[in-house]
Design an enzyme around this catalytic site. Structure first.
Site, mmCIF file in Angstrom:
data_model
loop_
_atom_site.group_PDB
_atom_site.id
_atom_site.type_symbol
_atom_site.label_atom_id
_atom_site.label_comp_id
_atom_site.label_asym_id
_atom_site.label_seq_id
_atom_site.Cartn_x
_atom_site.Cartn_y
_atom_site.Cartn_z
ATOM 1 N N HIS A 90 0.823 -1.140 -0.119
ATOM 2 C CA HIS A 90 0.055 -0.017 0.070
ATOM 3 C C HIS A 90 0.856 1.160 -0.160
ATOM 4 O O HIS A 90 0.380 2.424 0.442
ATOM 5 C CB HIS A 90 -0.878 -0.067 1.348
ATOM 6 C CG HIS A 90 -1.835 -0.991 1.276
ATOM 7 N ND1 HIS A 90 -3.366 -0.725 0.996
ATOM 8 C CD2 HIS A 90 -1.934 -2.322 1.641
ATOM 9 C CE1 HIS A 90 -3.950 -1.963 0.983
ATOM 10 N NE2 HIS A 90 -3.182 -2.903 1.656
ATOM 11 N N LYS A 117 -7.966 13.787 5.236
ATOM 12 C CA LYS A 117 -7.059 12.734 5.271
ATOM 13 C C LYS A 117 -5.886 12.962 6.399
ATOM 14 O O LYS A 117 -5.795 13.856 6.912
ATOM 15 C CB LYS A 117 -6.460 12.485 3.883
ATOM 16 C CG LYS A 117 -5.746 13.958 3.345
ATOM 17 C CD LYS A 117 -5.113 13.838 1.807
ATOM 18 C CE LYS A 117 -6.153 14.127 0.932
ATOM 19 N NZ LYS A 117 -6.371 12.884 0.026
ATOM 20 N N ARG A 118 -5.371 11.740 6.449
ATOM 21 C CA ARG A 118 -4.277 11.997 7.539
ATOM 22 C C ARG A 118 -3.281 13.140 7.082
ATOM 23 O O ARG A 118 -3.142 13.367 6.023
ATOM 24 C CB ARG A 118 -3.456 10.655 7.732
ATOM 25 C CG ARG A 118 -3.996 9.532 8.485
ATOM 26 C CD ARG A 118 -4.505 10.109 9.984
ATOM 27 N NE ARG A 118 -3.193 9.940 10.642
ATOM 28 C CZ ARG A 118 -2.855 9.121 11.751
ATOM 29 N NH1 ARG A 118 -3.750 8.184 12.047
ATOM 30 N NH2 ARG A 118 -1.467 9.096 12.199
ATOM 31 N N LYS A 124 1.063 14.236 1.278
ATOM 32 C CA LYS A 124 -0.228 14.494 0.940
ATOM 33 C C LYS A 124 -0.372 16.164 0.484
ATOM 34 O O LYS A 124 -1.168 16.319 -0.225
ATOM 35 C CB LYS A 124 -1.030 14.151 1.866
ATOM 36 C CG LYS A 124 -1.520 12.554 2.192
ATOM 37 C CD LYS A 124 -2.185 12.053 3.156
ATOM 38 C CE LYS A 124 -2.233 10.596 3.521
ATOM 39 N NZ LYS A 124 -2.883 9.990 2.621
ATOM 40 N N THR A 164 -8.306 6.554 -1.265
ATOM 41 C CA THR A 164 -9.837 6.007 -1.598
ATOM 42 C C THR A 164 -10.824 7.316 -1.268
ATOM 43 O O THR A 164 -11.802 7.146 -1.696
ATOM 44 C CB THR A 164 -10.067 4.952 -0.420
ATOM 45 O OG1 THR A 164 -9.449 5.219 0.637
ATOM 46 C CG2 THR A 164 -9.447 3.558 -1.056
ATOM 47 N N LYS A 204 -14.566 8.507 -2.991
ATOM 48 C CA LYS A 204 -15.905 8.717 -2.083
ATOM 49 C C LYS A 204 -16.471 10.187 -2.603
ATOM 50 O O LYS A 204 -17.376 10.388 -2.702
ATOM 51 C CB LYS A 204 -15.557 8.799 -0.626
ATOM 52 C CG LYS A 204 -15.149 7.299 -0.229
ATOM 53 C CD LYS A 204 -14.590 7.527 1.158
ATOM 54 C CE LYS A 204 -13.836 6.150 1.601
ATOM 55 N NZ LYS A 204 -13.132 6.006 2.763
HETATM 56 F F1 GPW Z 1 2.149 2.591 4.667
HETATM 57 N N1 GPW Z 1 -1.892 3.649 3.903
HETATM 58 C C1 GPW Z 1 -2.397 3.670 4.945
HETATM 59 F F2 GPW Z 1 1.414 1.198 3.151
HETATM 60 O O1 GPW Z 1 -3.381 4.224 5.180
HETATM 61 F F3 GPW Z 1 1.325 0.570 5.281
HETATM 62 N N2 GPW Z 1 -1.728 3.378 6.112
HETATM 63 C C2 GPW Z 1 -0.437 2.691 5.960
HETATM 64 O O2 GPW Z 1 0.277 2.301 7.208
HETATM 65 C C3 GPW Z 1 -0.022 2.446 4.480
HETATM 66 C C4 GPW Z 1 -0.884 2.612 3.747
HETATM 67 C C5 GPW Z 1 1.195 1.845 4.425
HETATM 68 C C6 GPW Z 1 -2.736 3.822 2.570
HETATM 69 C C7 GPW Z 1 -2.214 4.488 1.403
HETATM 70 O O3 GPW Z 1 -1.441 5.730 1.865
HETATM 71 C C8 GPW Z 1 -3.132 4.994 0.511
HETATM 72 O O4 GPW Z 1 -2.917 5.638 -0.710
HETATM 73 C C9 GPW Z 1 -4.189 3.885 0.078
HETATM 74 O O5 GPW Z 1 -5.283 4.428 -0.765
HETATM 75 C C10 GPW Z 1 -4.790 3.195 1.438
HETATM 76 O O6 GPW Z 1 -3.390 2.636 1.966
HETATM 77 C C11 GPW Z 1 -5.363 1.871 0.771
HETATM 78 O O7 GPW Z 1 -4.786 1.004 0.075
#
Ligand code: GPW
Length: 833
Positions: free
Chosen positions: A370, A560-561, A566, A670, A674
């Site tokens: 991710h 978002k975070r 970002k 995501t 939305k």
């Molecule tokens: F770093 N994402 C997240 F890849 O929310 F593990 N937390 C995390 O710790 C990670 C990824 C990790 C997010 C991505 O930043 C976002 O782009 C993506 O849409 C989401 O994961 C779901 O795939």
């Protein structure tokens, strides 16, 4: 459409009222007169839950009876959001419950507001897991979500003098009516200790003599993992799947021993130590800290889940059938310790030979990555891993040895071998979990087309050269149940009228809206929905946050975070520029498009820069509020504690969706999906799933700006100099100078010094390089917004063309490309017949 119900009588308001009062009186032990709002909510939730149980039993008996394959989704996070409304939707009981409560002088909406959402995740990754289990249930796919029942979820954010302050999220304080604990089914999980030669007979394996490759792990301490079941109802189906979250408890033996020795304090200490494992969710998103407790959490839930899965998938059956009975999906690297754990179970406990075990393991696991950020790639120091999980470290070493040997055999040079090693040597010896996951999986996927391409070309390119067929893409999705049907009832009603109700399960049916994009009456209806959603948001933020906001404005939303990549800072610079231009007289306030800029963002507690940016946003908000020149023209709203519940109100009210990360840094996003589905237009870079959104909605209906990923990469290679952008763009220079002057900090020039100097000297995510393009794109936004008819047409087309972003489609892609697990509709087992 409601639940596919049984032959026995459907609930009526009076039968439901009776069930509700039953719960209140006999389970909670309070009378209607003395019940608190929480009591009433809990009784309501439990009354609704009753209607899920029969479908759940049917699902379990159908699935366990046959020889179906099931998906075991392993995720350290599930960001579920509130449960009550979703359960009412799935059971088709919303109106029945509303009427029943009305009859008792109670309000469904007021009771719903009592629910504290389970915030067992940080952001996108955790929310994705929640969307996926919703889709799996809706599509009748046998699946169990496995995770951790954190006693404290993501912290509650408050602002003190504009700075973020965290409070513990005590979400269980008033009880959790949705969970079903099973202490009698606890699983023991070991930690620490040492390994040794297995005893000659019996001891080493469950099945008799130790296998040829077996070692014996003698843990130094153990804890118990207690499962808590959560029901995951599908929509428009009988199926109800299971989310199984584990909670840590001290083992009885452990306690007894110490109690008998009379050292009560030690016993209590031991208990606290054990129970710490599931105490709190780590609040770092995409920036793991490598803490021992976090590794304990990971192994804790993985070990319990694998034991559970093997029992469920095989019973007493043949281990060789494992890949045909279960498929594990690793949600990023957090559960990757499952790979050596499976090897340990097969080799040490069940006596299989190494090669056979490795073949079964590899065929059972798949890995979703991710991220693209190097700092987000988890590594565990060999030192720590060896202390906590000595046998697992041995197994990882052997996996690596054999992998590297095979590389050398096929002509790999030493440079390549070192690059691809699962063990990094510098700056300290550590296990690269993404590499372990890649070597140990059948398929590796990214979460958007661009992201999957960049995984192949950069992050994992050696592996993709070696195993091209291993790599695939599954673009993320979101559940239309929660994020349209529940969050946007106005739009849902309009959709029902226009294209029928089938869209909730088949989001591609939204295409039918395109034909209505030119229809003035439909446009009016669509605009009315947006206006009503803005009003709903304004009312909420007035009571929730004491904000006074206009409804008649462009709602420009960035939620978002908080993370530098970002680029919330880019949004801040836009607002500061508008303010600066009005203040200096360069811009007539009458020419400013009335705009409410909404931020929602939590920063990891230890992330200094992110917290400074939050303080800056709040400071700019306060300064603008105090300036009469901008009244009714420009305002920042930054409600504290952005979470799923707030998202459900914010997103449907938005006109403009801010998706402005530096190209090549956001894996997917995501939130972007939305917003588009709720009729906001995107201003965004060619990053993550923005690329696919723009391809689908059409470039006329999307405000594109900024460098592409190759351009950003090239600029970095050439030696990026943010100062030159500052020097060359007077508006940019003036905005930064204004921040540096103390204009937003009561004249204190030091307040935001670290932000300013970072931007001027480092600016790792190239905010300054994209500033001018962003401002130009915002001018295009203003021009477009000035033509309400054309804007509405674009918004309608965004909705009509975003059906692809249903998480049902993502799950279909996982099924076709990775899981190959057929749907199994639950058969009625007649609980009450
Ligand atoms: F770093 N994402 C997240 F890849 O929310 F593990 N937390 C995390 O710790 C990670 C990824 C990790 C997010 C991505 O930043 C976002 O782009 C993506 O849409 C989401 O994961 C779901 O795939």
């Amino acid at each position: 459409m409601g639940r596919v119900t049984d032959t026995h009588a459907a609930p009526t308001p009076s039968s439901f009222a009776e069930e509700f009062l039953d719960e209140l009186h006999f389970e909670l032990g309070v009378s209607r007169e003395t019940a608190s709002p929480t009591d009433l909510y809990v009784a309501l939730a439990r009354a609704v839950r009753r209607h899920l149980v029969e479908g759940w039993f049917d699902t379990l008996s159908t699935q366990l009876g046959g020889d179906s394959k099931f998906v075991a989704y392993l995720s350290a996070e599930y960001l579920l959001g509130r449960q009550l409304e979703n359960a009412l939707l799935a059971t088709g009981l919303t109106e029945v419950a509303r009427d029943a409560l009305d009859g008792l002088g109670l309000s469904l909406d007021e009771l719903s507001e009592q629910e504290v959402e389970p915030g067992l995740g940080n952001g996108g990754l955790g929310r994705l897991a929640a969307c996926f289990i919703d889709s799996l249930a809706t599509m009748d796919v046998p699946a169990v979500g496995y995770g951790i029942r954190y006693e404290y979820g993501i912290f509650r954010q408050t602002f003190v003098d504009g700075r973020q302050v965290e409070q513990a999220d005590d979400w269980l304080a008033l009880g959790s009516p949705w969970e079903i604990p099973h202490p009698e089914m606890a699983v023991t999980v070991g930690f620490g200790g040492h390994t040794e030669e297995p005893a000659g007979t019996g001891e080493g394996t469950a099945d008799g003599a130790p296998g040829p490759d077996a070692r014996q792990w003698v843990p130094g301490w153990t804890v118990e993992a207690v499962p808590y079941n959560y029901l995951v109802p599908g929509y428009g189906t009988r199926n109800v799947n299971t989310l199984r979250l584990w909670s840590a408890r001290a083992t009885k033996a452990f306690n007894l021993e110490i109690f008998n020795s009379g050292d009560y304090e030690a016993a209590v200490r031991g208990q606290t130590y054990a129970e710490n494992i599931s105490k709190v969710l780590y609040p770092e998103d995409s920036t793991p800290q490598g803490k021992e407790l976090r590794l304990q959490q990971q192994y804790f839930f993985v070990a319990a889940s694998l034991a559970d899965t093997i029992a469920r998938a095989l019973g007493d059956g043949d281990l060789h059938a494992l890949p045909d009975r279960v498929v594990f999906q690793l949600n990023d690297t957090h559960p990757v310790i499952a790979i050596p754990e499976m090897m340990r179970l097969l080799v040490d406990v069940h006596g299989l030979g190494w090669d056979e075990a490795w073949d079964l393991t590899r065929r059972s696991f798949n890995y979703t990555c991710h991220t693209l950020l190097p700092e987000a790639l988890e590594i565990w120091s060999v030192d720590l891993l060896g202390r906590l999980l000595p046998r697992h470290l041995e197994i990882i070493y052997r996996i690596n040895e054999e992998f590297l040997a095979s590389l050398r055999d096929s002509g790999g040079n030493e440079l390549q071998v070192r690059r691809m090693s699962i063990i990094q040597e510098q700056p300290e010896r550590a296990v690269r979990m993404a590499y372990l996951a890649t070597v140990g999986s059948t398929k590796v996927n990214g979460v958007a087309a661009l992201h999957s391409q960049l995984l192949r070309d950069a992050v994992l390119h050696d592996f993709s050269d070696l195993w091209p067929e291993k790599f695939t893409n599954v673009t993320n999705g979101i559940t239309p149940r929660r994020f349209v049907r529940l969050a946007n009832p106005g739009l849902s009603a309009l959709l029902d009228e226009t294209v029928g109700t089938g869209w909730v399960k088949d989001l591609d049916q939204l295409r039918g809206l395109e034909a209505h994009a030119e229809d003035p009456e439909f446009r009016r209806g669509f605009r009315d929905v947006k206006a009503a959603n803005k009003q709903r948001l304004v009312d909420l933020l007035a009571t929730r946050d004491g904000l006074h906001l206009p409804t008649d404005a462009l709602y420009d939303v960035m939620v978002k975070r908080l993370h530098e990549y970002k680029r919330q800072m880019l949004k801040v610079l836009h607002v500061v520029t508008l303010y600066d231009q009005v203040r200096s007289g360069a811009l007539d306030p009458a020419d400013v498009t009335p705009r409410v800029v909404v931020f929602g963002a939590k920063a990891a507690p230890g992330y200094r820069m992110a917290k400074d940016i939050i303080a800056l946003v709040n400071a700019v908000a306060a300064t603008i509020d105090a300036d009469p020149a901008l009244a009714g023209r420009l305002q920042i709203a930054f409600p504290a504690n952005y979470n799923v519940t707030l998202a459900e109100k914010l997103i449907p009210a938005a006109d403009l969706s801010e998706q402005i990360s530096l190209a090549g840094k956001e894996a997917s996003g995501t939130g972007n999906m939305k917003f588009a589905l709720n009729g906001a237009l995107t201003i965004g870079t060619l990053d993550g799933a923005n690329v696919e959104i723009r391809d689908l909605v059409g470039d006329d209906n999307f405000f594109l700006f900024g460098m592409t990923e190759p351009e950003a990469e090239a600029l970095g290679q050439a030696g990026y100099d943010p100062g030159s952008f500052y020097e060359q763009d007077p508006a940019l220079k003036s905005a930064i100078d204004l921040i540096a002057s103390g204009a937003f900090s009561h004249g204190d020039p030091t307040a935001f010094e670290s932000i300013v100097s970072d931007l001027l000297w480092k600016d790792r995510f190239m905010v300054l390089a994209d500033y001018r393009a962003y401002l130009d794109a915002q001018s295009r936004v203003e021009a477009a917004y000035a033509d309400p008819d054309a804007w509405t047409r674009s918004a309608i087309l965004n909705v009509a063309r975003s059906g692809f972003f249903s998480s049902d489609r993502s799950i279909r892609d996982y099924l076709d490309r990775i899981w190959h697990a057929p749907a199994v509709p639950a058969r009625s087992n007649g609980l009450r017949d």
